[in-house]
Design a protein around this motif. Structure first.
Motif, PDB file in Angstrom:
ATOM      1  N   LYS A 149       0.841  -1.201   0.000  1.00 49.71           N
ATOM      2  CA  LYS A 149       0.000   0.000   0.000  1.00 49.71           C
ATOM      3  C   LYS A 149       0.871   1.244   0.000  1.00 49.71           C
ATOM      4  O   LYS A 149       1.728   1.421   0.867  1.00 49.71           O
ATOM      5  CB  LYS A 149      -0.910   0.004   1.231  1.00 49.71           C
ATOM      6  CG  LYS A 149      -1.857   1.196   1.303  1.00 49.71           C
ATOM      7  CD  LYS A 149      -2.758   1.108   2.529  1.00 49.71           C
ATOM      8  CE  LYS A 149      -3.714   2.291   2.614  1.00 49.71           C
ATOM      9  NZ  LYS A 149      -4.582   2.219   3.823  1.00 49.71           N
ATOM     10  N   HIS A 175      -3.944  10.345  -1.046  1.00 45.52           N
ATOM     11  CA  HIS A 175      -4.636   9.179  -1.573  1.00 45.52           C
ATOM     12  C   HIS A 175      -3.727   7.955  -1.519  1.00 45.52           C
ATOM     13  O   HIS A 175      -2.494   8.094  -1.459  1.00 45.52           O
ATOM     14  CB  HIS A 175      -5.096   9.423  -3.015  1.00 45.52           C
ATOM     15  CG  HIS A 175      -3.985   9.385  -4.023  1.00 45.52           C
ATOM     16  ND1 HIS A 175      -3.124  10.446  -4.219  1.00 45.52           N
ATOM     17  CD2 HIS A 175      -3.600   8.416  -4.898  1.00 45.52           C
ATOM     18  CE1 HIS A 175      -2.255  10.142  -5.160  1.00 45.52           C
ATOM     19  NE2 HIS A 175      -2.508   8.914  -5.590  1.00 45.52           N
ATOM     20  N   SER A 176      -4.339   6.776  -1.515  1.00 48.67           N
ATOM     21  CA  SER A 176      -3.572   5.533  -1.400  1.00 48.67           C
ATOM     22  C   SER A 176      -3.833   4.614  -2.586  1.00 48.67           C
ATOM     23  O   SER A 176      -4.926   4.610  -3.165  1.00 48.67           O
ATOM     24  CB  SER A 176      -3.928   4.799  -0.103  1.00 48.67           C
ATOM     25  OG  SER A 176      -3.567   5.561   1.029  1.00 48.67           O
ATOM     26  N   THR A 177      -2.817   3.842  -2.939  1.00 47.71           N
ATOM     27  CA  THR A 177      -2.899   2.859  -4.011  1.00 47.71           C
ATOM     28  C   THR A 177      -2.291   1.554  -3.522  1.00 47.71           C
ATOM     29  O   THR A 177      -1.230   1.549  -2.901  1.00 47.71           O
ATOM     30  CB  THR A 177      -2.129   3.334  -5.258  1.00 47.71           C
ATOM     31  OG1 THR A 177      -2.680   4.566  -5.721  1.00 47.71           O
ATOM     32  CG2 THR A 177      -2.217   2.301  -6.379  1.00 47.71           C
ATOM     33  N   TYR A 207      -0.750  -1.998  -4.715  1.00 51.65           N
ATOM     34  CA  TYR A 207      -0.200  -2.680  -5.879  1.00 51.65           C
ATOM     35  C   TYR A 207      -0.063  -4.174  -5.604  1.00 51.65           C
ATOM     36  O   TYR A 207       0.346  -4.587  -4.516  1.00 51.65           O
ATOM     37  CB  TYR A 207       1.175  -2.116  -6.243  1.00 51.65           C
ATOM     38  CG  TYR A 207       1.142  -0.730  -6.836  1.00 51.65           C
ATOM     39  CD1 TYR A 207       0.586  -0.498  -8.094  1.00 51.65           C
ATOM     40  CD2 TYR A 207       1.679   0.351  -6.152  1.00 51.65           C
ATOM     41  CE1 TYR A 207       0.562   0.775  -8.644  1.00 51.65           C
ATOM     42  CE2 TYR A 207       1.665   1.630  -6.690  1.00 51.65           C
ATOM     43  CZ  TYR A 207       1.097   1.822  -7.936  1.00 51.65           C
ATOM     44  OH  TYR A 207       1.083   3.086  -8.473  1.00 51.65           O
ATOM     45  N   GLU A 247      -2.085  -1.856 -10.006  1.00 53.74           N
ATOM     46  CA  GLU A 247      -3.018  -1.347  -9.019  1.00 53.74           C
ATOM     47  C   GLU A 247      -4.201  -2.312  -8.875  1.00 53.74           C
ATOM     48  O   GLU A 247      -4.724  -2.842  -9.852  1.00 53.74           O
ATOM     49  CB  GLU A 247      -3.526   0.023  -9.473  1.00 53.74           C
ATOM     50  CG  GLU A 247      -4.502   0.682  -8.541  1.00 53.74           C
ATOM     51  CD  GLU A 247      -5.033   1.980  -9.108  1.00 53.74           C
ATOM     52  OE1 GLU A 247      -5.648   2.743  -8.342  1.00 53.74           O
ATOM     53  OE2 GLU A 247      -4.840   2.232 -10.319  1.00 53.74           O
ATOM     54  N   LYS A 300      -7.772  -3.039  -8.702  1.00 50.12           N
ATOM     55  CA  LYS A 300      -9.028  -2.401  -9.072  1.00 50.12           C
ATOM     56  C   LYS A 300      -9.984  -3.450  -9.617  1.00 50.12           C
ATOM     57  O   LYS A 300      -9.549  -4.452 -10.191  1.00 50.12           O
ATOM     58  CB  LYS A 300      -8.808  -1.305 -10.128  1.00 50.12           C
ATOM     59  CG  LYS A 300      -8.515   0.061  -9.557  1.00 50.12           C
ATOM     60  CD  LYS A 300      -8.592   1.132 -10.632  1.00 50.12           C
ATOM     61  CE  LYS A 300      -8.453   2.521 -10.027  1.00 50.12           C
ATOM     62  NZ  LYS A 300      -8.547   3.586 -11.055  1.00 50.12           N
ATOM     63  N   ALA A 316      -6.691   0.167 -14.290  1.00 50.74           N
ATOM     64  CA  ALA A 316      -5.654   0.143 -13.254  1.00 50.74           C
ATOM     65  C   ALA A 316      -4.322   0.642 -13.802  1.00 50.74           C
ATOM     66  O   ALA A 316      -3.935   0.321 -14.932  1.00 50.74           O
ATOM     67  CB  ALA A 316      -5.492  -1.264 -12.704  1.00 50.74           C
ATOM     68  N   GLU A 317      -3.600   1.426 -13.003  1.00 48.58           N
ATOM     69  CA  GLU A 317      -2.255   1.841 -13.384  1.00 48.58           C
ATOM     70  C   GLU A 317      -1.285   0.726 -13.040  1.00 48.58           C
ATOM     71  O   GLU A 317      -1.580  -0.147 -12.208  1.00 48.58           O
ATOM     72  CB  GLU A 317      -1.866   3.132 -12.673  1.00 48.58           C
ATOM     73  CG  GLU A 317      -1.765   3.025 -11.173  1.00 48.58           C
ATOM     74  CD  GLU A 317      -1.534   4.379 -10.511  1.00 48.58           C
ATOM     75  OE1 GLU A 317      -2.020   5.391 -11.044  1.00 48.58           O
ATOM     76  OE2 GLU A 317      -0.860   4.404  -9.472  1.00 48.58           O
ATOM     77  N   SER A 338      -3.583   5.090 -15.503  1.00 53.58           N
ATOM     78  CA  SER A 338      -4.896   4.438 -15.517  1.00 53.58           C
ATOM     79  C   SER A 338      -5.666   4.722 -16.802  1.00 53.58           C
ATOM     80  O   SER A 338      -6.651   4.046 -17.090  1.00 53.58           O
ATOM     81  CB  SER A 338      -5.721   4.895 -14.320  1.00 53.58           C
ATOM     82  OG  SER A 338      -5.867   6.314 -14.329  1.00 53.58           O
TER      83      SER A 338
END
Length: 220
Positions: free
Chosen positions: A84, A94-96, A98, A107, A109, A115-116, A130
């Motif tokens: 994270k 913001h958080s992503t 992977y 990412e 999703k 998703a990136e 994305s």
């Protein structure tokens, strides 16, 4: 030091023998193998000496191989480790998350097409936004001053630095690659700071003064 002609740039340079060998190795794709403290570059007869000398090998010490970690002899991976990542941009945070994919991370999703992701092959690092286009790309090993185009020629990259130490909210990172990305049609340019095992840790204006996004925290 030795003086030799750099055929790629058509100019005379002064470099160590190891740098000379490494240069020809990178340009000509010679065979090689690892030894304990170096890469052994293989030359066929007549390439650097007479036929009587046969096949020759010349060592290139690890210190000249910036794409490799001098302590572990492993390839430097610029894609983030799975986990994270929390980013901050001014007051916005913001958080992503992977997850691992082939040659990189993606990412998490529900709709994967949105998703990136990051990918890294033996010769290219890429961040896919994305929206589906290549947000950042540069050749590996990263070479200071190297530049080119991507995204069907709409974007330019230029490697500004390959061993920078950068401090952000998440900590201090070494061996950071700094890449200038520009879009001439949109009059846009920015510096992207890419750290080993963390990916993009900072985005700034092209002068490196005004910060945009930066990495705030990483959690496994």
């Amino acid at each position: 030091m030795v003086t030799f002609i750099d055929d790629k740039h058509n100019k005379t340079n002064k470099r160590t023998t190891a740098e000379n060998v490494l240069s020809s190795f990178l340009y000509s794709h010679h065979d090689f193998y690892w030894s304990t403290n170096s890469i052994q570059v293989v030359y066929n007869p007549y390439e650097i000496a007479g036929f009587a000398h046969g096949i020759m090998t010349i060592p290139v010490p690890k210190k000249y191989l910036k794409y490799y970690d001098s302590k572990t002899s492993e390839v430097i991976k610029y894609v983030p480790k799975p986990g994270k990542y929390t980013y901050i941009n001014g007051t916005y945070k913001h958080s992503t998350i992977y997850k691992s994919i082939k040659n990189g991370v993606q990412e998490k999703k529900e709709i994967e097409s949105l998703a990136e992701s990051y990918t890294q092959t033996s010769n290219t690092f890429t961040f896919h936004s994305s929206l589906g286009h290549n947000n950042i790309t540069f050749p590996l090993p990263a070479t200071k001053g190297e530049e080119g185009k991507f995204d069907q020629g709409l974007r330019n990259y230029k490697v500004i630095d390959t061993g920078k130490t950068v401090k952000v909210a998440a900590g201090t990172f070494k061996n950071v690659v700094v890449v200038k990305i520009s879009e001439p049609m949109n009059n846009y340019s920015a510096l992207f700071y890419v750290a080993p095992n963390r990916g993009i840790i900072l985005v700034s204006d092209e002068k490196g003064k005004n910060k945009g996004m930066e990495l705030f925290k990483y959690q496994k």
